[in-house]
Design an enzyme around this catalytic site. Structure first.
Site, PDB file in Angstrom:
ATOM      1  N   LYS A  75     -34.982 -23.042  44.442  1.00 59.97           N
ATOM      2  CA  LYS A  75     -33.687 -22.555  43.946  1.00 59.97           C
ATOM      3  C   LYS A  75     -32.546 -22.808  44.934  1.00 59.97           C
ATOM      4  CE  LYS A  75     -35.930 -19.039  41.132  1.00 59.97           C
ATOM      5  NZ  LYS A  75     -35.995 -17.660  40.653  1.00 59.97           N
ATOM      6  N   ASP A 109     -31.130 -15.275  36.876  1.00 58.98           N
ATOM      7  CA  ASP A 109     -32.115 -14.238  37.233  1.00 58.98           C
ATOM      8  C   ASP A 109     -31.455 -12.860  37.309  1.00 58.98           C
ATOM      9  OD1 ASP A 109     -34.351 -15.889  37.441  1.00 58.98           O
ATOM     10  OD2 ASP A 109     -33.939 -16.363  39.545  1.00 58.98           O
TER      11      ASP A 109
END
Ligand code: ATR
Length: 278
Positions: A75, A109
């Protein structure tokens, strides 16, 4: 569910990249969306070792892919690859959703997680006790603080939590012991549940309406959630957040509403233990 090395990836429309990637629930979750909406698209799992994000994303773009989700440990590297990012991605330095055409990235997220809190009636202003100071906490602490939640925190290695507090939430109280007194949510971001371990939470000290939230999910309730249930506290596992972050990715890519119930059913089709941030 099969997966591919990035150099051997076939054509497709969307993919999740990570290393390892075989555990990812994203392929079956997105396949469920496509089935439900009648889209003739393919969503692949593609292994990309750390350090190879640029080359791999270039290759996937050549193959016609429109977007990718990124999971551990990519990420941060994907964030660096992006030409431009939106929202919280910029301050946590992590991207989980990329549009390959434009090079834009977002992180769904934390927004996905915040939506699940609201779905359980936990509104900004509530006090959340965060357990754990790893990658998940690093993404959620700044997001919760920005949204207006009050934060307390505990980590097995206290110094790591003090570092997180200094960086993102100077007003967060860092505790020596897990004490849920006065907390509306106790959020377990540790990987203790993966090893089947519980954490020493004395639920009798928590408000009766507390929400026990474990970022992990699996076939059986985690030890953390079993402890809460034994004290008659309500609980939620990471599968809700997993669905919500996937739904927000799909919606960001396409502008179409994602069918969350079909996605949740697909997640529960196979249920080895994993975390809600995929
Ligand atoms: P993630 O990226 O999923 O958040 P991570 O970065 O590996 O995972 O972080 C794991 C977290 O779980 C850490 O906070 C770790 O505590 P330490 O900082 O003390 O290592 C915590 N953790 C792992 N196993 C644990 C256990 N058995 N009991 C308590 N905390 C645990």
């Amino acid at each position: 569910m099969s997966w591919f090395e990035w150099r051997e990836a076939p054509e497709g429309e969307y993919a999740v990249i990570g290393d390892p990637v075989s555990h990812s629930a994203s392929p079956r979750m997105h396949a469920a969306i496509y089935r439900e909406l009648g889209l003739d698209w393919r969503y692949r799992a593609v292994r990309v070792p750390a350090g190879e994000v640029g080359a791999a994303l270039g290759r996937l773009r050549e193959l016609g892919y429109r977007g990718v989700n990124a999971t551990v440990p990519l990420k941060e590297e994907v964030f660096v690859w992006c030409r431009e990012t939106e929202g919280i991605a910029g301050w946590v330095g992590a991207v989980n959703t990329v549009d390959l055409d434009s090079g834009r990235g977002v992180n769904t997220d934390a927004p996905g997680f915040l939506r699940t809190l609201e779905a359980f009636g936990v509104e900004p202003g509530a006090t959340v006790l965060v357990l754990g100071a790893g990658g998940t906490a690093r993404a959620l602490i700044p997001a919760m603080r920005e949204a207006g939640y009050r934060l307390r925190a505990w980590n097995r290695t206290k110094s790591k939590m003090l570092d997180l507090a200094a960086e993102f939430a100077p007003d967060m109280m860092v505790l020596d012991e897990i004490d849920p007194a006065g907390c509306e949510v106790v959020l377990n971001t540790t990987s203790a549940s993966l090893g089947g371990e519980g954490l020493a939470v004395d639920w009798s000290r928590s408000p009766e309406a507390v929400l026990a939230y474990d970022m992990m999910y699996g076939e059986e309730p985690t030890a953390f959630l079993r402890g809460a249930a034994a004290a008659e506290r309500r609980g939620v596992d990471g599968s809700q957040m997993l669905v919500e972050q996937g739904a927000l990715s799909f919606e960001w890519w396409t502008g179409k509403p994602a069918p969350r119930e079909a996605m949740l059913r697909a997640v529960h089709e196979r249920t080895e233990s994993h975390s809600g941030s995929d």
